[in-house]
Structure formats: C-alpha cells, structure tokens
Write a protein that holds these residues in place. Structure first.
Motif, mmCIF file in Angstrom:
data_model
loop_
_atom_site.group_PDB
_atom_site.id
_atom_site.type_symbol
_atom_site.label_atom_id
_atom_site.label_comp_id
_atom_site.label_asym_id
_atom_site.label_seq_id
_atom_site.Cartn_x
_atom_site.Cartn_y
_atom_site.Cartn_z
ATOM 1 N N TYR A 118 -10.010 -3.469 -2.233
ATOM 2 C CA TYR A 118 -8.779 -2.704 -2.469
ATOM 3 C C TYR A 118 -7.778 -2.850 -1.331
ATOM 4 N N GLN A 169 -5.911 -5.113 5.305
ATOM 5 C CA GLN A 169 -6.400 -4.208 6.349
ATOM 6 C C GLN A 169 -7.816 -4.616 6.765
ATOM 7 N N LEU A 220 2.942 1.468 -2.501
ATOM 8 C CA LEU A 220 3.268 1.476 -3.925
ATOM 9 C C LEU A 220 2.001 1.541 -4.743
ATOM 10 N N GLY A 221 0.950 2.100 -4.183
ATOM 11 C CA GLY A 221 -0.321 2.070 -4.881
ATOM 12 C C GLY A 221 -1.021 0.784 -4.531
ATOM 13 N N ILE A 222 -2.282 0.717 -4.852
ATOM 14 C CA ILE A 222 -3.092 -0.391 -4.366
ATOM 15 C C ILE A 222 -3.233 -1.444 -5.445
ATOM 16 N N ASP A 280 0.976 6.778 -11.130
ATOM 17 C CA ASP A 280 0.191 5.565 -11.385
ATOM 18 C C ASP A 280 0.270 4.605 -10.201
ATOM 19 N N LEU A 281 1.499 4.439 -9.697
ATOM 20 C CA LEU A 281 1.689 3.513 -8.586
ATOM 21 C C LEU A 281 0.994 3.991 -7.324
ATOM 22 N N ALA A 282 0.982 5.311 -7.129
ATOM 23 C CA ALA A 282 0.429 5.836 -5.879
ATOM 24 C C ALA A 282 -1.057 6.146 -5.983
ATOM 25 N N THR A 283 -1.635 5.917 -7.178
ATOM 26 C CA THR A 283 -3.059 6.229 -7.327
ATOM 27 C C THR A 283 -3.901 5.264 -6.503
ATOM 28 N N VAL A 284 -4.850 5.851 -5.815
ATOM 29 C CA VAL A 284 -5.639 5.091 -4.864
ATOM 30 C C VAL A 284 -7.064 5.003 -5.394
ATOM 31 N N PRO A 285 -7.725 3.883 -5.219
ATOM 32 C CA PRO A 285 -9.097 3.789 -5.706
ATOM 33 C C PRO A 285 -10.015 4.714 -4.925
ATOM 34 N N ASN A 300 0.797 -1.216 0.000
ATOM 35 C CA ASN A 300 0.000 0.000 0.000
ATOM 36 C C ASN A 300 0.833 1.271 0.000
#
Lengths: 164, 502
Positions: free
Chosen positions: B54, B58, A158-160, B33-38, A156
């Motif tokens: 997602y 957790q 490194l993006g999801i 792109d890698l850090a983009t969160v839904p 998390n």
C-alpha cells in the motif's frame, strides 16, 4: 412548503460545510479534494510555518476587500466543482495572481523594497502589479507548492493507490 | 395569487436544493473514497513488508536505511569511554548508531545484551527491546504492558524479530501518526505537557520520534498478575517531572538516589544518560521556530512526478537540498561549511570534558588505594556524578550538538567544570595521604582503557558467538513457525559488529 425549503437549505449548507469557508483554516480549502495537492505541498514547505492559504491568496488590505474576493472565488469554485467545469491542471486566474504578487511583496518587504523601487524608477510597464515585467514565482517556481502539480503527484494525500 | 407564487417558488427552491444536496453528498463520498486507507491486520502490523504493497515508496525508502550500515567502534574512537563506563555494559561494546534497518540486529549483536542460554538467563531485562521493534507494541497489546516489562531480555527473543518499522509510528487502521507505547503520554503528563492525542500534527511529527529518542530509565514497579502472582516489572520511564532539562532530570534522579551503575574504578554512583535527543532538540533554534524532526529527517521528496515523505531517516546533511534549502535560501556549500566549523568547536570541549572526567575517576581510585575514606571522597564523587551526567547528556543522543549547539556547549563546559572541581579537591586529598604529583595511567587506546576498566573482552565475545550459534537460531525458527517473522526480511541483515571485524 416554505419552511421545508428553508430546512432543506439549512441541511444543504450544513453538509456542504458552508460556514467553514468563513474561516481562515487551510483545511477548509480541501473540503473539496481538488486542492489536496496544493494543501499537501504547502504543508511541507517552509511557508507552512508562517503563512496559511488565505495569507497569500486573498487581499490583505481590509476586511471588505477580503470578503468580496472570498465571495467571488467561492462562487466561481462552487460552480466549477458542481458542474465539473474545472481543468485537470488548475491554473491561477489573472485576478488571483495579482493578489498573490502583492502579498509576496507585502510579506517580504525588507528584501523587496529596493527591487520594487528600482523597477518603478528605471522601467516603465503598463501593469503596475508586476514589477520588472515578471512575477515573483516566474523565478521562484517551487514556492511554496513545489514544481509538480496535478492530482497524481501527491498520492498518499489522495488515498492510497495499490500497486502490485 | 401571491400564495400560488410562494408555493411555486418554494417548489423550485426545493428541487434546486435537493439537486445541490445530492451533489454535495456525492462529492463527499468521492472525498471519503479517495481518502480511505487500507487497514493492516493486527497480526501483520509488525511486519513492514505487509504495509509495502500500500505504501511502496515509503517502504522502499525505509529500506534504504540499510545504507547507513558502517560500524564505527566508539570505544576505539574515544577510549576514555571505557574508563567512564567501567563496570557497565557500555564499556564492553559501544558502536555509533546505524540505520533503523539495523536497530534490532545491533541490539542482539551487542555484547551489552550478553549471551543468554534460555528464556531466564542474561544480564538485561525485557525493557531493552522496547525501542527496537514494532513487535513490542504488538506484544504490549496481546499480553499487557506490565507482563511485557517483566522478566529477562531473552524471554521475547522469538517474538521480537522485525526491526523498527511502519507500526512504530503509524496506526495500522488509519495509517495516521500514532504512538502505541504508553510511557510517552505518562512522561508528557508528568512534565505538564499535552499528551500525544492533544498535540498538533506538527508536534506529533516530533513525538513519534520522542517515544524512542529520549532520556529514560527502567523504573522498578511491583504488580500482581491475573493469577495473583507478585511480580516486578522494569518499566521504561521518562524522568520529566522536573522539566525536560539536564538539570531538571539530574535533580529527579538525585531525589530518588537513582544509580544506573557504580563506576568500578572510582566507586562513584553514576547515572548513565541514554539519548535525550527530543529534549535537547526542544531547546534548540529549529524547534523554537516550529520545525519538526520529520521536516529535516524525512524531507518531502520528488520521484518522477510524485511527491512523498522520505522514510530513509538519516543525517539531513546528506539531503541538504531537500532538508535545509527549503528554508535556508543560501549557498548549500557555504551552509555545510558553517556546520562543520561548529562541530570542530564542540569536539574540542567534548575531548576536554571526557579527559578530565576519566582522570578524575582514576585519581579517585588512587586516593582509595592510599587510604582515603568514603567520607573524604563523598563531595568529589558527587562532582564526578554530575559532571559525567552532563557530559553524557550533551553528547549521547544522535548528533545532539546540531539540534541545540549552545545548550550542548553549555553542558560540556558545565561538565568540565564539575570534573575540574573534583580534580582540584583530589589533589588535596591525595596530598593529605602523602601522594604528590600523581599522574593517572594511560588510557589512550581501547585495549588500555578496557584493561583499566577490567573488561574480559575475549570471554564476552566467545560467549556471544556461542549464543548466536544456538539460542538466536532457535528464536528465528520459532518466529517463522508462529508467523511473526518473514525470513525474507532478515535475509540481508548483515552480522557486522565491532568484534566480528576483529
């Protein structure tokens, strides 16, 4: 033409956040996402409360030494990142390992003085940076980046990744 | 000649810079792109199952908060409580806290929330839902904060159906830490502290917990809705204007003559401490060293080769290897023993303070019975009020003692002193009215103590069971129909409570 070249250079330095590398801010180290795992593991370790990236990884015996090391590392990292020449699992260079070892001993002076003294008196090793023939983290393996390394180990940060 | 060289060099420089700029931008895009969160929709945000795909690890660790499911009837454990809280809901039913998974159901099952028959009946205001569910910030967004805080608890039974979950601490758009309950920032501002957004990431890892694990009261607030109707809201408010200390808040309440309830036995106006977990923690050594709630309660966890934050919030003594040992480089067993020894010390003072406070209430009742006037008892009641506030402050939050041992012991000692002052003065008041050697009645079991407090336990239980058969079932039906609830998520919420076991 010359002014255009200069303007472009300024633009490039700006997009590359070049000046952030002059700071001691740990987030500068994750401008390139390759270090995200190291950042995330450090951030959740007890070292996060007292030591930043540069406290361990750069020489702390003077500004000139520090910035020389910074420049050298910076150049190597830039080349590696630009031309994709780094390995999937990053390992520390000998030069950098020596610096870290020195800093371990430097900060933990109160508990390492006797250890280092005994090593100096009773053993003879060629490498004077590495007391007793071992580095601190040969034993303290999880400090401070944890025992797992590599890009997939802190998902998390490194993006999801979707799992269905 | 020189001119031509300059042009050539510039051209080469431009080509190289263009290449590098292009490369940098490409890498930046990779990073984004890698850090983009839904993004989770506002409708889905209160249902933690919608976040699960997602954030699977957790979510599944959050679901393990179900493991902390044992019911501990505190009134059985510490019968003094029923005397101290006579005339207040807590004398009816009070269990030790359980995992986040149960937070909502425990609120519904508790005898304290009563047995409403429709939207407008029942003893409690809507504010009682505030910390139990991510549906609360959803309703606050939809209907406005003041409307949410107006009316009876039963008004939102069909809307508030998901237990404490993802959206309570995270933004549904970015996944980052976020607080959607405005009263936290109001409290911080009153205390002169930085607001949530102004705080560091490490402090935010305290503040998302502080929005619920803090001392609060329901402040009566008059307001007018869009149609011009005058309404009264009971707004959750942090009494932090005189600082985040027991004495500061005691002063805050005294200045406002605030009373949570009047003790039925001694007619003392009491302030019920809620659970000043955050405030007490701030006075302890872990906080001063910069440790955050999440460092111990949500330790970084390794699963195979993957690391993530554990969302099974529980007692860190159950996860000492991950919670304590990263900082404390000593023997785990030894550390556990040190903690245990500390608890034993606290328990001794804890019992002393409670016993003396309970006796002070009962002796005051005797004084009233033999004709002591309110004027004679005024000072005594102030001692009891302050003593009870400090005792409650010291023990009401989730293991407050561990968060700030010295502060807890100081408060318990101070509470005991107030209780003893009351009792010493009571001896002379009683003597003046001809009573010597009065001994307070026995309150050593839950039954005896509740009898002294005048709690009609069986009636309360019968009414509650009826509510569960009727109105609660309607709430579920309605919630499923309007899409607020996925019944699957409620499937294994067990219906334990102290009175179900009877």
């Amino acid at each position: 033409m010359l002014s255009m070249a200069i303007l472009l250079l300024i633009y490039m330095l700006n997009t590359a956040k070049a000046f952030s590398y002059l700071s001691a801010e740990p987030t500068a180290c994750i401008n390139c996402h390759v270090m995200n795992t190291q950042y995330a593991t450090w951030q959740h370790s007890s070292h996060a409360l007292t030591a930043t990236c540069v406290d361990c990884h750069l020489p702390n015996d003077g500004t000139i030494n520090k910035y020389m090391a910074k420049a050298r590392d910076g150049w190597n990292h830039t080349v590696a990142f630009t031309f994709d020449t780094y390995e999937p699992v990053i390992t520390i260079s000998d030069d950098a390992a020596k610096r870290v070892q020195k800093n371990c001993i430097g900060c933990h002076k109160s508990i390492t003085t006797t250890l280092v003294g005994n090593a100096d008196r009773n053993h003879s090793y060629n490498d004077d940076e590495v007391q007793n023939g071992r580095k601190c983290w040969d034993c303290h393996r999880g400090v401070p980046h944890g025992k797992v390394r590599g890009l997939t180990t802190t998902p998390n940060n490194l993006g999801i990744k979707e799992v269905n | 000649m020189g001119y031509k060289i300059l042009i050539a060099v510039s051209a080469i420089a431009i080509i190289i810079t263009l290449f590098l700029t292009n490369n940098v931008n490409e890498r930046e895009q990779q990073r984004i792109d890698l850090a983009t969160v839904p993004e989770i929709s506002v409708e889905g945000m209160s249902k933690s199952e919608d976040w699960a795909r997602y954030y699977p690890r957790q979510y599944s660790s959050w679901k393990k908060t179900k493991e902390s499911g044992t019911i501990v009837d505190m009134l059985e454990e510490k019968p003094q409580l029923a005397v101290l809280w006579a005339g207040y809901g807590f004398a009816k039913d009070y269990n030790a806290p359980r995992g986040h998974y149960y937070a909502l159901q425990d609120n519904i099952n508790s005898l304290r929330t009563g047995a409403p028959k429709d939207k407008k009946t029942g003893p409690m205001p809507t504010a009682c839902w505030t910390c139990k569910s991510p549906d609360v910030p959803r309703i606050m967004k939809q209907e406005g904060e003041m409307e949410y805080f107006t009316g009876k608890w039963a008004k939102y039974g069909h809307e508030i159906v998901n237990s404490v979950g993802c959206a309570d601490c995270h933004s549904n758009e970015t996944g980052k830490l976020a607080v959607n309950r405005a009263y936290l920032d109001r409290g911080l501002k009153a205390a002169g502290l930085p607001t949530f957004d102004e705080s560091s990431h490490q402090e935010k890892r305290n503040l998302v917990c502080a929005q619920c694990h803090s001392e609060y009261y329901f402040k009566k607030t008059e307001w007018t809705d869009e149609k011009g109707n005058a309404k009264v809201a009971k707004v959750v408010t942090f009494p932090w204007a005189n600082g985040l200390t027991a004495e500061g808040m005691e002063k805050y309440y005294d200045e406002r003559d605030f009373v949570d309830f009047v003790n039925k036995i001694s007619k003392t106006p009491i302030i019920k401490t809620q659970h000043p977990g955050y405030e007490l923690f701030k006075t302890g050594i872990h906080s001063q060293k910069g440790v955050a709630c999440a460092d111990c309660h949500m330790p970084y966890t390794q699963e195979g080769s993957v690391k993530y934050s554990d969302h099974q919030l529980q007692n860190p003594l159950k996860t000492m290897d991950r919670s304590c040992m990263p900082c404390h480089r000593e023997n785990e067993e030894k550390l556990a023993k040190i903690v245990k020894r500390k608890y034993e010390r606290k328990d001794q003072l804890h019992e002393l303070a409670m016993d003396n406070l309970a006796k002070a209430h009962l002796e005051t009742a005797k004084a009233m019975e033999v004709g002591a006037s309110d004027a004679e008892l005024k000072e005594i009641r102030t001692h009891i009020r302050h003593g009870q506030w400090r005792w409650d402050y010291a023990v009401a939050s989730h293991p407050s003692f561990f968060h700030a041992p010295e502060e807890t012991l100081r408060l318990l000692a101070s509470a005991n002193e107030e209780a003893m002052q009351a009792r010493i003065k009571l001896v002379s008041v009683l003597a003046k009215h001809g009573v010597l050697n009065y001994k307070a009645p026995d309150f050593s079991t839950k039954e005896k103590a509740q009898k002294l407090a005048g709690v009609p336990l069986q009636d309360l239980i019968n009414a509650k069971l009826k509510f569960k058969e009727t109105l609660e079932k309607e709430w579920h039906k309605e919630a499923v129909a309007n899409g607020a609830l996925n019944m699957e998520s409620k499937k294994d919420v067990d219906l334990q409570s102290s009175y179900f076991n009877n």
